[in-house]
Write a protein that holds these residues in place. Structure first.
Motif, PDB file in Angstrom:
ATOM      1  N   CYS A 242      -1.815 -69.396 -41.956  1.00 48.15           N
ATOM      2  CA  CYS A 242      -1.803 -69.234 -43.981  1.00 48.15           C
ATOM      3  C   CYS A 242      -1.561 -70.991 -44.076  1.00 48.15           C
ATOM      4  O   CYS A 242      -2.952 -71.613 -43.012  1.00 48.15           O
ATOM      5  CB  CYS A 242       0.076 -69.573 -44.231  1.00 48.15           C
ATOM      6  SG  CYS A 242       0.707 -70.205 -43.511  1.00 48.15           S
ATOM      7  N   THR A 243      -1.403 -71.264 -44.806  1.00 40.95           N
ATOM      8  CA  THR A 243      -2.289 -73.313 -45.512  1.00 40.95           C
ATOM      9  C   THR A 243      -1.081 -74.721 -44.664  1.00 40.95           C
ATOM     10  O   THR A 243      -1.784 -74.945 -44.914  1.00 40.95           O
ATOM     11  CB  THR A 243      -1.679 -73.344 -46.919  1.00 40.95           C
ATOM     12  OG1 THR A 243      -0.132 -72.950 -47.753  1.00 40.95           O
ATOM     13  CG2 THR A 243      -2.359 -72.369 -47.749  1.00 40.95           C
ATOM     14  N   LYS A 244       0.119 -73.249 -44.302  1.00 39.72           N
ATOM     15  CA  LYS A 244       0.770 -73.915 -43.007  1.00 39.72           C
ATOM     16  C   LYS A 244       0.291 -74.649 -41.611  1.00 39.72           C
ATOM     17  O   LYS A 244       0.898 -75.375 -40.827  1.00 39.72           O
ATOM     18  CB  LYS A 244       2.306 -74.079 -43.017  1.00 39.72           C
ATOM     19  CG  LYS A 244       2.763 -74.809 -44.367  1.00 39.72           C
ATOM     20  CD  LYS A 244       3.680 -74.365 -43.920  1.00 39.72           C
ATOM     21  CE  LYS A 244       4.952 -72.864 -44.111  1.00 39.72           C
ATOM     22  NZ  LYS A 244       5.959 -72.573 -43.716  1.00 39.72           N
ATOM     23  N   CYS A 245      -0.729 -73.156 -41.151  1.00 40.26           N
ATOM     24  CA  CYS A 245      -1.256 -73.255 -39.603  1.00 40.26           C
ATOM     25  C   CYS A 245      -2.544 -72.617 -40.049  1.00 40.26           C
ATOM     26  O   CYS A 245      -2.969 -72.524 -40.663  1.00 40.26           O
ATOM     27  CB  CYS A 245      -0.097 -72.565 -39.066  1.00 40.26           C
ATOM     28  SG  CYS A 245      -0.555 -71.174 -39.743  1.00 40.26           S
ATOM     29  N   GLY A 246      -3.365 -72.991 -38.414  1.00 41.77           N
ATOM     30  CA  GLY A 246      -3.923 -72.648 -37.972  1.00 41.77           C
ATOM     31  C   GLY A 246      -5.046 -73.583 -37.167  1.00 41.77           C
ATOM     32  O   GLY A 246      -5.390 -74.527 -37.468  1.00 41.77           O
TER      33      GLY A 246
ATOM     34  N   MET B  73     -13.361 -61.334 -47.535  1.00 43.62           N
ATOM     35  CA  MET B  73     -11.382 -61.361 -47.456  1.00 43.62           C
ATOM     36  C   MET B  73     -11.809 -59.990 -47.505  1.00 43.62           C
ATOM     37  O   MET B  73     -12.544 -59.560 -49.188  1.00 43.62           O
ATOM     38  CB  MET B  73     -11.140 -61.717 -48.194  1.00 43.62           C
ATOM     39  CG  MET B  73     -10.544 -63.351 -48.029  1.00 43.62           C
ATOM     40  SD  MET B  73      -9.871 -64.312 -49.688  1.00 43.62           S
ATOM     41  CE  MET B  73     -11.153 -65.761 -48.967  1.00 43.62           C
ATOM     42  N   CYS B  74     -10.284 -58.591 -47.841  1.00 47.27           N
ATOM     43  CA  CYS B  74     -11.038 -58.024 -48.027  1.00 47.27           C
ATOM     44  C   CYS B  74      -9.736 -57.830 -49.165  1.00 47.27           C
ATOM     45  O   CYS B  74      -8.904 -58.560 -49.735  1.00 47.27           O
ATOM     46  CB  CYS B  74      -9.786 -56.953 -47.119  1.00 47.27           C
ATOM     47  SG  CYS B  74      -8.718 -57.426 -46.573  1.00 47.27           S
TER      48      CYS B  74
ATOM     49  N   LYS C 191      -5.928 -60.962 -52.561  1.00 45.94           N
ATOM     50  CA  LYS C 191      -5.015 -61.026 -53.409  1.00 45.94           C
ATOM     51  C   LYS C 191      -4.131 -61.716 -53.270  1.00 45.94           C
ATOM     52  O   LYS C 191      -3.422 -62.923 -53.899  1.00 45.94           O
ATOM     53  CB  LYS C 191      -3.874 -59.790 -53.385  1.00 45.94           C
ATOM     54  CG  LYS C 191      -4.492 -58.746 -54.759  1.00 45.94           C
ATOM     55  CD  LYS C 191      -3.752 -57.718 -54.753  1.00 45.94           C
ATOM     56  CE  LYS C 191      -4.046 -56.267 -55.197  1.00 45.94           C
ATOM     57  NZ  LYS C 191      -3.891 -54.831 -54.419  1.00 45.94           N
ATOM     58  N   GLU C 192      -3.779 -62.275 -51.913  1.00 47.26           N
ATOM     59  CA  GLU C 192      -2.582 -63.343 -51.654  1.00 47.26           C
ATOM     60  C   GLU C 192      -3.049 -64.416 -51.970  1.00 47.26           C
ATOM     61  O   GLU C 192      -3.043 -65.589 -52.218  1.00 47.26           O
ATOM     62  CB  GLU C 192      -2.198 -63.133 -49.401  1.00 47.26           C
ATOM     63  CG  GLU C 192      -1.078 -61.504 -49.844  1.00 47.26           C
ATOM     64  CD  GLU C 192      -0.719 -61.761 -47.936  1.00 47.26           C
ATOM     65  OE1 GLU C 192      -0.351 -62.993 -47.987  1.00 47.26           O
ATOM     66  OE2 GLU C 192      -0.243 -61.210 -47.296  1.00 47.26           O
TER      67      GLU C 192
ATOM     68  N   ASN D  53       1.943 -67.295 -53.499  1.00 47.46           N
ATOM     69  CA  ASN D  53       1.795 -66.602 -52.110  1.00 47.46           C
ATOM     70  C   ASN D  53       1.839 -67.693 -51.572  1.00 47.46           C
ATOM     71  O   ASN D  53       1.031 -69.462 -51.188  1.00 47.46           O
ATOM     72  CB  ASN D  53       0.563 -65.610 -51.677  1.00 47.46           C
ATOM     73  CG  ASN D  53       0.273 -65.111 -50.247  1.00 47.46           C
ATOM     74  OD1 ASN D  53       0.438 -65.466 -49.680  1.00 47.46           O
ATOM     75  ND2 ASN D  53       1.343 -63.485 -50.263  1.00 47.46           N
ATOM     76  N   ARG D  54       1.772 -67.744 -49.840  1.00 41.72           N
ATOM     77  CA  ARG D  54       2.285 -68.222 -48.800  1.00 41.72           C
ATOM     78  C   ARG D  54       0.533 -68.889 -48.859  1.00 41.72           C
ATOM     79  O   ARG D  54      -0.061 -70.223 -47.527  1.00 41.72           O
ATOM     80  CB  ARG D  54       3.111 -68.211 -47.578  1.00 41.72           C
ATOM     81  CG  ARG D  54       3.262 -69.303 -46.744  1.00 41.72           C
ATOM     82  CD  ARG D  54       4.096 -68.793 -45.749  1.00 41.72           C
ATOM     83  NE  ARG D  54       3.694 -68.260 -44.407  1.00 41.72           N
ATOM     84  CZ  ARG D  54       3.712 -66.994 -44.321  1.00 41.72           C
ATOM     85  NH1 ARG D  54       4.269 -66.477 -44.370  1.00 41.72           N
ATOM     86  NH2 ARG D  54       2.997 -66.775 -42.765  1.00 41.72           N
ATOM     87  N   ARG D  55      -0.424 -67.902 -49.039  1.00 37.61           N
ATOM     88  CA  ARG D  55      -1.533 -67.778 -48.403  1.00 37.61           C
ATOM     89  C   ARG D  55      -2.240 -68.542 -49.343  1.00 37.61           C
ATOM     90  O   ARG D  55      -3.696 -67.488 -49.526  1.00 37.61           O
ATOM     91  CB  ARG D  55      -1.919 -66.619 -47.242  1.00 37.61           C
ATOM     92  CG  ARG D  55      -0.942 -66.196 -46.331  1.00 37.61           C
ATOM     93  CD  ARG D  55      -1.608 -65.013 -45.699  1.00 37.61           C
ATOM     94  NE  ARG D  55      -1.164 -65.307 -43.980  1.00 37.61           N
ATOM     95  CZ  ARG D  55       0.050 -64.664 -44.033  1.00 37.61           C
ATOM     96  NH1 ARG D  55       0.444 -63.743 -45.045  1.00 37.61           N
ATOM     97  NH2 ARG D  55       0.881 -64.899 -42.846  1.00 37.61           N
ATOM     98  N   HIS D  56      -1.829 -68.879 -50.079  1.00 34.51           N
ATOM     99  CA  HIS D  56      -3.003 -68.765 -51.636  1.00 34.51           C
ATOM    100  C   HIS D  56      -4.000 -70.272 -51.209  1.00 34.51           C
ATOM    101  O   HIS D  56      -3.391 -71.484 -50.700  1.00 34.51           O
ATOM    102  CB  HIS D  56      -2.172 -70.132 -52.306  1.00 34.51           C
ATOM    103  CG  HIS D  56      -2.514 -70.062 -54.270  1.00 34.51           C
ATOM    104  ND1 HIS D  56      -3.730 -69.372 -54.884  1.00 34.51           N
ATOM    105  CD2 HIS D  56      -2.072 -71.450 -54.948  1.00 34.51           C
ATOM    106  CE1 HIS D  56      -3.632 -69.939 -55.568  1.00 34.51           C
ATOM    107  NE2 HIS D  56      -3.483 -71.134 -55.542  1.00 34.51           N
ATOM    108  N   HIS D  57      -4.863 -70.325 -51.692  1.00 38.84           N
ATOM    109  CA  HIS D  57      -5.937 -70.620 -50.903  1.00 38.84           C
ATOM    110  C   HIS D  57      -5.793 -71.326 -50.003  1.00 38.84           C
ATOM    111  O   HIS D  57      -6.169 -72.463 -49.324  1.00 38.84           O
ATOM    112  CB  HIS D  57      -5.574 -72.096 -51.449  1.00 38.84           C
ATOM    113  CG  HIS D  57      -7.048 -72.159 -53.204  1.00 38.84           C
ATOM    114  ND1 HIS D  57      -8.182 -72.118 -53.427  1.00 38.84           N
ATOM    115  CD2 HIS D  57      -6.314 -71.214 -54.165  1.00 38.84           C
ATOM    116  CE1 HIS D  57      -8.152 -71.716 -54.759  1.00 38.84           C
ATOM    117  NE2 HIS D  57      -7.214 -71.499 -54.442  1.00 38.84           N
ATOM    118  N   ALA D  58      -5.256 -70.490 -48.760  1.00 37.30           N
ATOM    119  CA  ALA D  58      -5.514 -70.747 -46.839  1.00 37.30           C
ATOM    120  C   ALA D  58      -7.161 -70.331 -46.464  1.00 37.30           C
ATOM    121  O   ALA D  58      -7.646 -68.912 -46.661  1.00 37.30           O
ATOM    122  CB  ALA D  58      -4.906 -70.134 -46.299  1.00 37.30           C
ATOM    123  N   GLN D  59      -8.005 -70.842 -46.208  1.00 37.95           N
ATOM    124  CA  GLN D  59      -8.714 -70.720 -46.401  1.00 37.95           C
ATOM    125  C   GLN D  59      -9.369 -69.792 -44.932  1.00 37.95           C
ATOM    126  O   GLN D  59      -9.958 -69.119 -44.638  1.00 37.95           O
ATOM    127  CB  GLN D  59      -9.961 -71.967 -45.389  1.00 37.95           C
ATOM    128  CG  GLN D  59      -9.662 -73.135 -47.139  1.00 37.95           C
ATOM    129  CD  GLN D  59     -10.280 -72.257 -48.266  1.00 37.95           C
ATOM    130  OE1 GLN D  59     -11.065 -71.927 -48.475  1.00 37.95           O
ATOM    131  NE2 GLN D  59      -9.725 -73.197 -49.642  1.00 37.95           N
TER     132      GLN D  59
END
Ligand code: ZN
Ligand code: ZN
Ligand code: FE
Length: 750
Positions: free
Chosen positions: A130-134, A157-158, A163-164, A170-176
């Motif tokens: 997510c935007t916080k990790c990876g 992306m599917c 959507k997320e 969402n926590r994954r808003h703009h998570a690359q």
């Protein structure tokens, strides 16, 4: 009244969810405008009524998402453009922004919940983030950190992921790195003939590990070779196939409770172990243990890490709680990051290959930390951009050393530190060094005007600097060690520097390694050193501690050493020592050294602990492990009065031999030896303080990776009223000298 401000924020602000954070804040405070990544910065255009704007800016000044680090925060008033809402917009290309690349971040608690939740669409999905990790650095090809500039670009992306990605709530808003099992990378399992296995890859892998097989696993920054940490046969098979008879392996342990079961761990160590970087931490091992003693033979500390991604989480189950996880490479070669290379180079080591189809663009080994000292800076900690408040000037490339190489680029007042590259004595690793330097120049947009390197004429890094066509500044190895501490702590005044190290090229063309300096970044005086002895066989002496045992016994006892009733003398007789002695006595080609590392080697061999190193530093590591930590006594040594202070340990050697002959325990003698070194260092510093009034000491060099020595020396020095500094953000081994090189080159240019 309606106003508009432009805010530019630099630091670690990309790849850490900074824009979504700004978006949320803006939305809650009635701002309009936009936020975007630009170069290495975040750019915000914010419009609104004055009070709202003030509190918006104040909030951003005082808050930031986890993982980000603000270096500068600039606000300027601009013309209002009357935006109707607040948006995250596409990255804007700019020049001259100060660039910071985010390191890889281990999987966060929320994503962990997702992968263990049967109802989540991320259930058991290895690449959940997510935007916080990876991953960040390991998958980035260029900045800004956007999906098309990473190896995620091949995965479209599917609908669900999209959507997320687009949903600000969402926590994954703009998570690359967002992806799922429908659209993202995936795993396959092959045997070492390249035949794909039909079963679920992770299920089968766990089964194979339990059956004793060795698996090559592609992870975040490279491959691991894994096997069951409780299976002696697997571990020995891995040792044999990797041609690594004794070098300790790291162990990945399922969770923190299991770590507590196997190791003693204090609060500080636990914080580091569980931190977002998830390094390998060296922990005191509990004995007896169900973990095989062949993981770390002869040592009492174990390199432990926790699973740090969805990939690693799935290597464990209720039966399997500890696996050996060592770098996936052939010894001496760089860590493998590429699937084909893995099959090519590891097919004789691994029985199976668990691989995925996301490219690793930047190689990053696991980082290693001992207490609060770095042994290796890599995944999670690199690249690191650190402000050096005392430095500024021309752009510099510091090449580091040939052993444990890491380099750095410096521009403005910021040093960008590379990840650990490795030992440059293999052509492949040297190629990796050159490639990585080129990559960093592009990533950080720096064309160095000055190349700083070691003085050693045979170092690859020295030759690389000389060939660059740029201005070269050569910095003596041990001075660079001390300068690294001075620069890291921003010390302005002269200090006493103690560099206890393996070997490094000295100003007088001899080999240094046990040095006492009065130093600042401007200059240094070598006021003392260990008594020099012959270095028999040059580099071979570092690999074969019995040689140094012979040299120190001969030095201390003269020709009568042959009569000593200790096992080391027998050992010398069985080796080619007889011929070596003749050459030493004839004085031909005899290189001399003041290396402290070689003294530790000699003592280790004299005590019969280690005669031949199968890995770098083995003799010294085993000597430390053997030492009785409670020991208070010490041996005699001498610091004769003279022009230059020389520490003479011949009396120490004589006492050690006497105690061996008297049947004293190795542990007791090793403990007393550590005390002796600590005491002699303190006496040298004390004498210098009397003459110069200096009461600050910097300790550095690879020998201080020895925690027992570091603790004892620090304690004695502090008892004498000294302020003691060592490296904290740099390793004290050769991986840390790049910062010293930068600092000295920077002064030189002025
Ligand atoms: Zn996450
Ligand atoms: Zn998806
Ligand atoms: Fe060194």
């Amino acid at each position: 009244m309606r106003k508009a401000f432009e805010i530019r924020i630099s630091g670690i602000v990309q790849g850490v969810g900074y824009r979504p954070f700004v978006y949320k804040t803006a939305a809650s405070m009635n701002m309009s405008g936009f936020v975007a990544n630009t170069g290495g910065e975040v750019l915000i255009h914010a419009e609104g009524i004055e009070e709202h704007l003030d509190s918006f800016i104040a909030y951003l000044r005082n808050n930031c998402p986890e993982g980000s680090r603000i270096q500068s925060f600039n606000v300027s008033q601009v013309e209002a453009k009357h935006f109707i809402d607040f948006k995250i917009i596409k990255s804007i290309q700019t020049e001259n922004a100060s660039i910071v690349i985010p390191p890889d971040i281990s999987i966060c608690e929320d994503c962990l919940k997702d992968i263990s939740d049967q109802n989540s669409r991320f259930y058991n999905y290895s690449f959940t983030s997510c935007t916080k990790c990876g991953p960040r650095f390991s998958i980035i090809s260029t900045i800004p950190y956007d999906r098309e500039n990473t190896s995620m670009k091949n995965f479209e992306m599917c609908e669900d992921c999209k959507k997320e990605y687009e949903n600000p709530e969402n926590r994954r808003h703009h998570a690359q790195t967002i992806c799922c099992s429908k659209c993202g990378p995936s795993f396959k399992l092959f045997d070492n003939n390249g035949i794909e296995q039909e079963e679920q890859p992770f299920e089968k892998t766990r089964m194979l590990v339990k059956q004793g097989f060795i698996i090559a696993v592609k992870g975040i920054g490279g491959f691991h070779l894994i096997c069951d940490a409780k299976n002696i046969d697997s571990i020995n098979k891995l040792r044999e196939r990797k041609n690594r008879p004794a070098k300790p392996f790291a162990v990945m342990i399922k969770n923190i409770n299991k770590v507590r079961e196997y190791c003693c761990i204090n609060e500080e160590e636990e914080t580091i172990l569980r931190g977002r970087e998830k390094p390998i931490v060296l922990l005191e091992q509990k004995r007896p243990s169900s973990l095989s003693e062949f993981i770390n033979p002869g040592l009492n500390r174990l390199g432990v890490m926790l699973p740090y991604s969805g990939i690693h989480e799935q290597l464990f189950d209720h039966e399997l709680d500890a696996i050996v996880a060592t770098s996936g490479n052939k010894s001496g070669l760089p860590l493998i990051i590429n699937n084909n290379k893995a099959f090519e180079q590891l097919k004789d080591i691994a029985d199976y290959f668990l691989i995925h189809n996301r490219e690793i663009l930047n190689r990053c080994d696991d980082s290693i930390i001992s207490k609060n000292q770095f042994i290796r800076r890599a995944r999670g900690y690199a690249p690191a951009s650190i402000k050096c408040s005392t430095l500024s000037g021309s752009s510099i490339l510091a090449c580091g050393a040939d052993l444990k190489n890491a380099f750095a680029l410096f521009k403005g007042d910021t040093a960008h530190l590379s990840q650990y590259i490795g030992e440059l004595d293999s052509l492949e690793t040297y190629e990796a060094f050159k490639e990585t330097v080129e990559k960093y120049k592009i990533l950080f947009d720096i064309a160095p005007k000055i190349i700083a390197c070691d003085m050693h004429p045979d170092y690859h890094t020295t030759k690389f600097a000389e060939k660059s066509g740029q201005k070269v500044v050569k910095v003596q190895h041990h001075y660079a060690h001390i300068a690294s501490v001075i620069a890291e702590h921003g010390i302005k005044n002269e200090i006493i520097g103690v560099a206890f190290d393996g070997t490094g090229y000295g100003d007088d063309n001899t080999i240094w390694g046990g040095e006492f300096f009065v130093a600042s970044l401007k200059d240094y005086i070598r006021f003392g050193h260990l008594r020099q002895v012959v270095l028999p066989g040059g580099d071979r002496a570092a690999k074969e501690p019995w040689r140094m045992a012979g040299v120190y016994l001969l030095d201390s006892f003269g020709p009568k050493y042959t009569n000593l009733r200790i096992p080391a003398v027998k050992e010398l007789e069985n080796r080619s020592w007889g011929t070596l002695v003749k050459t030493i006595n004839s004085g031909i080609n005899a290189v001399r050294t003041s290396s402290a590392g070689r003294l530790f080697d000699a003592i280790s061999a004299i005590l019969g602990i280690c005669f031949v190193n199968t890995y770098e530093g083995q003799a010294a590591a085993e000597l430390e492990a053997a030492a009785d930590r409670m020991q208070r006594d010490f041996f005699e040594y001498e610091i004769p009065k003279g022009e230059k202070c020389v520490v003479d340990y011949r009396k120490t050697i004589i006492s050690i031999v006497k105690e061996i002959e008297a049947g004293r325990s190795i542990s007791e003698i090793a403990g007393k030896f550590h005390n002796t070194i600590a005491k002699s260092i303190t006496e040298m510093c004390y004498n210098t303080k009397k003459e110069t009034g200096l009461n600050t000491v910097a300790l550095n060099g690879g020998v201080f990776q020895n925690q027992l020595l570091l603790e004892k020396t620090t304690k004695l020095l502090e008892d004498e009223g000294f302020k003691v500094y060592t490296n904290r953000i740099m390793p004290c081994n050769d991986g840390g000298i790049l910062l010293g090189q930068i600092a000295v080159a920077n002064q030189n240019i002025k």
